[in-house]
Design a protein around this motif. Sequence first.
Motif, PDB file in Angstrom:
ATOM      1  N   ASP A 107      -5.014  41.956  15.990  1.00  0.00           N
ATOM      2  CA  ASP A 107      -3.755  41.420  15.474  1.00  0.00           C
ATOM      3  C   ASP A 107      -3.735  39.894  15.558  1.00  0.00           C
ATOM      4  O   ASP A 107      -4.076  39.309  16.603  1.00  0.00           O
ATOM      5  CB  ASP A 107      -2.574  41.978  16.265  1.00  0.00           C
TER       6      ASP A 107
ATOM      7  N   HIS B  14      -9.951  51.870  13.447  1.00  0.00           N
ATOM      8  CA  HIS B  14      -9.577  52.491  12.174  1.00  0.00           C
ATOM      9  C   HIS B  14     -10.482  53.675  11.863  1.00  0.00           C
ATOM     10  O   HIS B  14     -11.690  53.655  12.124  1.00  0.00           O
ATOM     11  CB  HIS B  14      -9.627  51.453  11.053  1.00  0.00           C
TER      12      HIS B  14
ATOM     13  N   SER C 225      -6.941  47.369  17.132  1.00  0.00           N
ATOM     14  CA  SER C 225      -6.751  48.676  16.506  1.00  0.00           C
ATOM     15  C   SER C 225      -8.079  49.183  15.965  1.00  0.00           C
ATOM     16  O   SER C 225      -8.798  48.451  15.284  1.00  0.00           O
ATOM     17  CB  SER C 225      -5.735  48.600  15.358  1.00  0.00           C
TER      18      SER C 225
END
Length: 456
Positions: free
Chosen positions: A351, A333, A331
Motif C-alpha cells: 500500500d 493476490h 497484500s
Amino acid sequence: MTLIEHRPFSDAPVAAATRGPLLPTVGRDLDVPVLGGDAVRYANFDWAATAPALESVVAAVTAALTGYGSVHRGAGLPSQSSTARYEVARATVGAFVGAREQDVVVFTRNTTDSLNLLARSVPAGAGDVIVLDVEHHANLLPWTAGPHRCLAGKTTVAGTLAALAAALDAAPAALVTVTGASNVTGELLPLDRVVALAHDAGARVAVDAAQLAPHRAIDLAASGVDYVALSGHKLYAPFGAGALIGRRDWLDAAPPYLLGGGAVHDVRDDGTDWLPAPQRHEGGTPNLLGAVALAAACDALCGLPAGALEAHEAALKDRLLAGLAELEGVSVHRIWSDSDEAIGVVAFTVDGYAPGHVGAYLSAEHGIGVRDGRFCAHRLLTRLGLPGGALRASLGVGSSAADVDRLLFALHELVGGRAHAQYGVVDGAWQPLDDDRDLSAWLPDTSAAPTGCRAV
C-alpha cells in the motif's frame, strides 16, 4: 567495498529442506553493490523470469563445445558426435515430460516460439482454440490470428471449469490451451479435469509449461495432455532453446515453420518435398548447445530425490506467505479463491508504493531482485484490479530460508518508513535519486560511440 549481511526477519525454525540450494547454480555467491558503498550477497527472487544456469548444465555445454561440429551435416567425428548429442538431448527432453512413443520433440527457441509453431499447426476447419484470460501473452497472442475464444475469468476454479465446459458444449473446438502454472500467482488448474472436459468434447489440450516444468513433474502419457511447451531459460538452461512436445499428426501436416536447409527431403524446379516433424520445423543449423543444456537440466531435476523439489519449495513458500501476512499494508493476490495448489510464485503489492518503487528499493538498499510490472499477463492483472502491476517473488532450486527472511526484513523496513533513499522515475524506470553505487562493472558505458571493425 565492504560485504554486509542483513538481519533475518523471522525467528521461526529453519526446516532442513530450506537451508540451502538443492542444486548448485552459476552465480550463487554473487555480490552486488548497494547504497552506501557496501555490497551484499544477491538474493534472487526472479527465478520465474530467467533462472541462472545449473553448474551441471554449464559442464555439459563445455563438453559439447570440445567436439562441436555440424548437426546432421557432416562425416567428420565432431559432426557425428554433435549429431548424436543433439538426438540424445531430444530423447532426454521427451522422457522428462513423459512423452508417448509416437510423440515428437521439436526444439524451438522458447515457449513463445513453441506455441506459435503449434498455433500454425492446428488444422484448418477443425474448430476454435479456447484460451483463458489468465494466460501469459505467449499462450494468448499466438491464437488471435485464427478462430479462437478467450474465456472471461472466474473467481474460482470450479467456475472456470464450468465456463470451459459450457464453451466446449457451445461450439466445436480443436484445442484447449491453458497455463500449467500461473506466472503471476503460481496457482495450478487441475489439468486432469481440463483434459477430461476437452477430450470428451473431441478437443485436444496444450499446456504452457514454462512455469510448471521447473517445479512439477509432467507426464504426457499418464495425463493425456496432447502438447506441452517449455523454455530452457526458465529451466536452469539459459542457452536459447525450448521445446514443443506432443502428438505427431498435426506437426507432420503443418507447413514448415522455418524454411531452410535441414527441413527438406528434396528440392526441385517443380517443388519441394518436406521432411516430417521434427526436422520439418527445425530449418537451419540447430542450436546444439541449447538442446544439450536443456537436456542436462532435465537430467539434473530428474536426479533429485523423490519429493525433494516440492518439499523445498513448499516450505519456502509457506515461510514467505506467513511473513507477508504479518506486514501491514502488504497484500498477496490470487486468481481463484478455491485453488489449493501453487508453485513457488507469489504476487503482492505494498500500500502506498508503486511496484517499481518497491523493486528499486529492494535492489538498491538490500541487493534483492524481484519482478515488478504486469508480467506479460495484462488481461489478468486488469481483472485482478491491478492495472498498474504488482510485485512477484519467485523461488527456485537455489533459494533458501535466509533469502526469504532477507526479503521479509527489507519489506518490514520499507513499510516501517525506514528506507534510506528517495526514489523517483528516471528515464521511465524507478531509481534511487542519489545513487552512489558503483555500477561500472554491471552496466555498459552508453556514452561512448561504438567503433567500427578494424580493417585487416
